[in-house]
Write a protein that holds these residues in place. Structure first.
Motif, short mmCIF file in Angstrom:
data_model
loop_
_atom_site.label_atom_id
_atom_site.label_comp_id
_atom_site.label_asym_id
_atom_site.label_seq_id
_atom_site.Cartn_x
_atom_site.Cartn_y
_atom_site.Cartn_z
N TYR A 81 -26.15 47.41 55.96
CA TYR A 81 -26.62 47.38 54.58
C TYR A 81 -26.64 46.18 53.93
CZ TYR A 81 -25.46 52.36 54.34
OH TYR A 81 -25.48 53.82 54.47
N TRP A 104 -32.04 46.41 53.57
CA TRP A 104 -32.09 47.31 54.20
C TRP A 104 -32.89 48.67 53.38
CZ3 TRP A 104 -30.06 52.11 51.91
CH2 TRP A 104 -29.34 51.93 50.92
N ARG A 154 -19.57 48.17 47.84
CA ARG A 154 -19.69 47.18 48.84
C ARG A 154 -18.94 46.05 48.59
NH1 ARG A 154 -23.02 45.74 53.31
NH2 ARG A 154 -23.85 43.71 53.19
N CYS A 166 -26.30 58.41 55.17
CA CYS A 166 -27.86 57.90 54.60
C CYS A 166 -28.77 58.76 55.20
CB CYS A 166 -27.82 56.22 55.04
SG CYS A 166 -29.23 55.74 54.22
#
Length: 447
Positions: free
Chosen positions: A267, A271, A303, A313
């Protein structure tokens, strides 16, 4: 105790058997197979059921160790799916020293048999190279190599890499770790350095080590690496390597969404462009926003504050995953990863889902069983597992082909499957009609 399994449809791809036969187990081994009704102390009526070697999961992420003991959770899920042998230590990651982990399994037992890979990233960090974006020093490389070699001597099946997760590991470092397998020709496997349109260069990089050191090569979870429209060309690339003399294979899980921790380099910036998506394809599996799709604001927040948060995802193409499983060189694997019961449903649903949703549609039941038994056993050099001939280990799974299916979902990822009727480890009953009876029959599977 002498146990007979009667009336079942025996599927044993390693021995090219596909028909109705009876089996007898005793002292941890299969001791008889035939058409007659044998004498036994215990009878299992398998009429209407399919009898196979115990399933082998060639790519999963093992349970953690706390207080000197394995805290079993994902191993229980594996057993409920019909798995009798797990390979942990994948993607370069070990939760504990892998040789010591095998010792713990032998000391206390586990729900399934356990084999281990020596994780490159684990030994890299143990050597002091903790910055995943920085190159390791010569001294650190020497320590890393010494640690890996010791783990291999203790019975680890090979070296695993997560090159995507360690951008600082250059070719020199990667080759130093891979060459540890040269002496005994053990397996190297990898979550390769790039995916989507970058998958072809990433596979070429990894295969270079296999060619140079004449090692067997395993490309991990190919669906989440090339399942974005690249799969047909990926399979052609791998076929080309095989015809050129490289011993290369792949594994895949039967879902159309991948899972990883939000703080990983997967990520890193770029991405969204790589997967041609927006933030909404990402779902949080735990924490403050569990079950919610991401926005830019929640993605940035989690994050930053909780980089270990597991995510899912939804970007993989269904047609690519089905294409992969139709290829003879792709075997089944769960890539199961859980944090306190939170994660992707593949940890609890992969094998029954494959039987229910892919066998009989994308491939035959015989070929599906091959991808769960004979193929991974041969890949790992487990000569007495993944087969049902006399003298083989009595690790056996019996399922109802009409009922078998997964129940684990993204909101409830630990729900056990239906239709797994019996699982035996070493001839002893570990699961019956979906109920776990023993979680200490598993032992280390050293190579």
């Amino acid at each position: 105790m002498r146990t007979a399994i009667l009336g079942g449809h025996v599927i044993d791809p390693a021995n090219r058997v596909d028909g109705k036969l009876n089996l007898v187990m005793e002292n941890g081994k299969i001791v008889w197979a035939g058409r007659e009704k044998p004498d036994a102390d215990r009878i299992i009526d398998a009429s209407g059921l399919v009898v196979t070697p115990g399933f082998i999961d060639i790519h999963m992420h093992e349970d953690p160790v706390s207080g000197g003991r394995i805290r079993q959770s994902i191993f229980h899920m594996a057993l409920s799916m019909g798995v009798t042998t797990d390979l942990g230590g994948n993607c370069g990651i070990n939760v504990y020293d892998p040789a010591a982990y095998l010792d713990l399994v032998d000391r206390d037992g586990a729900a399934v048999n356990v084999a281990m890979m020596a994780g490159h990233e684990y030994f890299r960090k143990k050597a002091g190279a903790e910055d995943i974006y920085a190159k390791a020093s010569d001294t650190q490389l020497d320590a890393m190599q010494a640690g890996i070699e010791k783990a291999l001597r203790a019975g680890c099946a090979g070296v695993s890499f997560g090159l995507r997760y360690v951008p600082g590991a250059d070719k020199r470092e990667f080759f130093r770790a891979a060459q540890c397998c040269r002496k005994d020709k053990k397996l190297i496997s990898s979550h390769v350095r790039d995916d989507a349109d970058g998958i072809f260069t990433a596979i070429a990089e990894f295969c270079e080590a296999g060619l140079q050191y004449r090692l067997p090569v395993q490309i991990s979870h190919i669906g989440s690496m090339g399942g974005f429209g690249q799969m047909a060309e990926v399979l052609r690339q791998v076929d080309e390597y095989r015809l050129g003399g490289l011993d290369i294979a792949m594994d895949c899980y039967p879902y159309f969404a991948f899972s990883t921790r939000i703080g990983t380099p997967t990520y890193d910036p770029g991405w969204l462009d790589r997967y041609h998506c927006d933030y909404g394809v990402l779902e949080f599996c735990e924490g403050k926003y569990k079950g919610q799709r991401a926005t830019k604001e929640t993605f940035d927040e989690v994050r930053r504050t909780d980089p270990q948060c597991i995510t899912v995802c939804y970007v993989m193409r269904q047609e690519d995953i089905r294409l992969a499983f139709r290829h003879p060189n792709v075997m089944l694997a769960s890539d199961g990863l859980m944090d306190n019961g939170q994660g992707h449903p593949r940890a609890a649903g992969t094998f029954p889902r494959f039987l229910a949703e892919f066998a009989g549609k994308d491939l035959t039941l015989f070929e599906a069983v091959r991808k769960m038994t004979a193929l991974p056993a041969a890949r790992l050099g487990l000569s007495n597992k993944g087969r049902l001939n006399v003298g083989a280990d009595a690790d056996i799974t019996i399922f109802d082909p009409a009922r078998v299916k997964d129940r684990a979902t993204f909101p409830e990822p630990t729900l056990p499957p239906e239709g797994i009727e019996y699982v035996f480890l070493g001839g002893e009953p570990a699961l019956e009609h979906g109920k776990l009876l023993r979680d200490d029959l598993g032992r280390s599977a050293r190579v």
